[in-house]
Write a protein that holds these residues in place. Structure first.
Motif: not given
Length: 352
Positions: A323-352
């Protein structure tokens, strides 16, 4: 007034409790050096503490008054978890997560009957600007929450509606419907170390109840290139449990701060019993027809996240099966600060 957010992003919390002996702020994701800040009582019976400056974002909190958790009685903004309610404060300054003067979609609380669970259930559904007055069909993104949270978590502390409004207004993301279901199917029951993880009824409910309900009630496209599935923590594990065996239904998978639980072989409560996850899903992992339709498998995890080894091992497993997998490690821990940022990065890649 409580909470009071200053221009320099410091936040003052207050509660009137003249007979209390001690009051602490339970701060959730708010950076407070790992300690619950002790509040100080003034002469008027009001306890107060100032924290910050705090990074922009939405944060849950409550007060611990003589050992009793209490939400802020002066703040009507709240965020549900699976078994409790938090007060909610928003610290402005993050353009993507602040409400702006752009066209706004709507988030609805939707009740449906789950045949799998034999009871009524609730999910939150975001519809993009213009949905109500239009006739066209939209791609659909199923967005799952983490353990102890609820179907309302992404809409409140996750700022999902605000993030999608801003991305769509910038033409960064396609207009889409976002479905946020309840991932917990029953009460949380602690397991003894080494005991097997019980079957997750949510997987069956998602396939047999949630997906058909959405496709019956909303103008959504019903093919894999127009369906996406993602989740954080527990929801990331559910994304893999649903998505990998059904890649004929989903062309996009996102896993935030998660992976296959127990894959590292550490921690008795996560250790799988019987066949491994890889063995259980071998037919799907090695099915070349499934891989042809996959457009994106996207992982992101904070470098301080307790599940980072789980994420790394899962990515390695998927790559082992070509499988081709895109994987990134960011700063931070298991928090909503990261998950909101991930949503902001993931959603623009959809349905292209």
């Amino acid at each position: 007034m409580s909470p009071e957010v200053s221009a320099d992003r410091q936040v003052t919390f207050r509660i009137l409790a003249p007979k209390a002996q001690s009051v602490h702020l339970s701060a959730g994701d708010i950076p407070t050096s790992g300690q619950d800040p002790v509040m100080v009582q003034g002469t008027n019976g009001i306890w107060e503490v100032k924290v910050g400056p705090i990074p922009p974002g939405a944060y849950r909190y409550n007060f611990n008054v003589d050992g009793v958790p209490v939400i802020d009685p002066r703040n009507p903004a709240t965020s549900e978890s699976n078994a409790n309610t938090w007060s909610l404060v928003h610290v402005p300054g993050a353009e993507l997560r602040d409400t702006r003067d752009v066209p706004h979609g709507a988030i609805s609380e939707v009740t449906y009957y789950s045949k799998t669970l034999q009871r009524f259930r609730r999910m939150h559904v975001y519809t993009p600007p213009g949905y109500e007055s239009g006739k066209g069909k939209y791609p659909v993104f199923y967005l799952l929450h983490g353990a102890s949270d609820s179907d309302g978590s992404w809409a409140s502390v996750g700022c999902a509606g605000v993030i999608l409004d801003n991305l769509i207004a910038e033409h960064t993301a396609k207009p889409m419907i976002v479905v946020m279901p309840a991932g917990h199917t029953g009460p949380f029951i602690p397991r003894a170390p080494g005991s097997p993880r019980p079957p997750d009824k949510f997987v069956q409910e998602f396939l047999d109840d949630i997906l058909p309900c959405v496709e019956a009630r909303y103008r959504v496209r019903r093919d894999a290139p127009n369906r996406a599935l993602a989740g954080l923590s527990m929801g990331g594990g559910q994304t893999l449990a649903i998505g990998i065996p059904h890649l004929d239904k989903f062309a996009y998978l996102g896993v935030f701060s998660s992976g296959v639980f127990g894959i590292t072989g550490r921690g008795g409560t996560n250790a799988p019993a019987g066949p491994s996850w890889e063995e259980q899903h071998l037919a799907a992992l090695d099915n070349p027809k499934f891989k042809k339709g996959v457009k994106l498998i996207w992982f992101a995890t904070g470098k301080e996240d307790r599940l980072i080894d789980t994420s790394r091992a899962t990515v390695e497993l998927l790559r082992k099966h070509q499988f081709t997998v895109t994987y990134k490690e960011t700063a931070g821990a298991h928090t909503w600060m990261n998950w909101r940022a991930y949503l902001g990065e993931f959603a623009p890649q959809l349905f292209r």
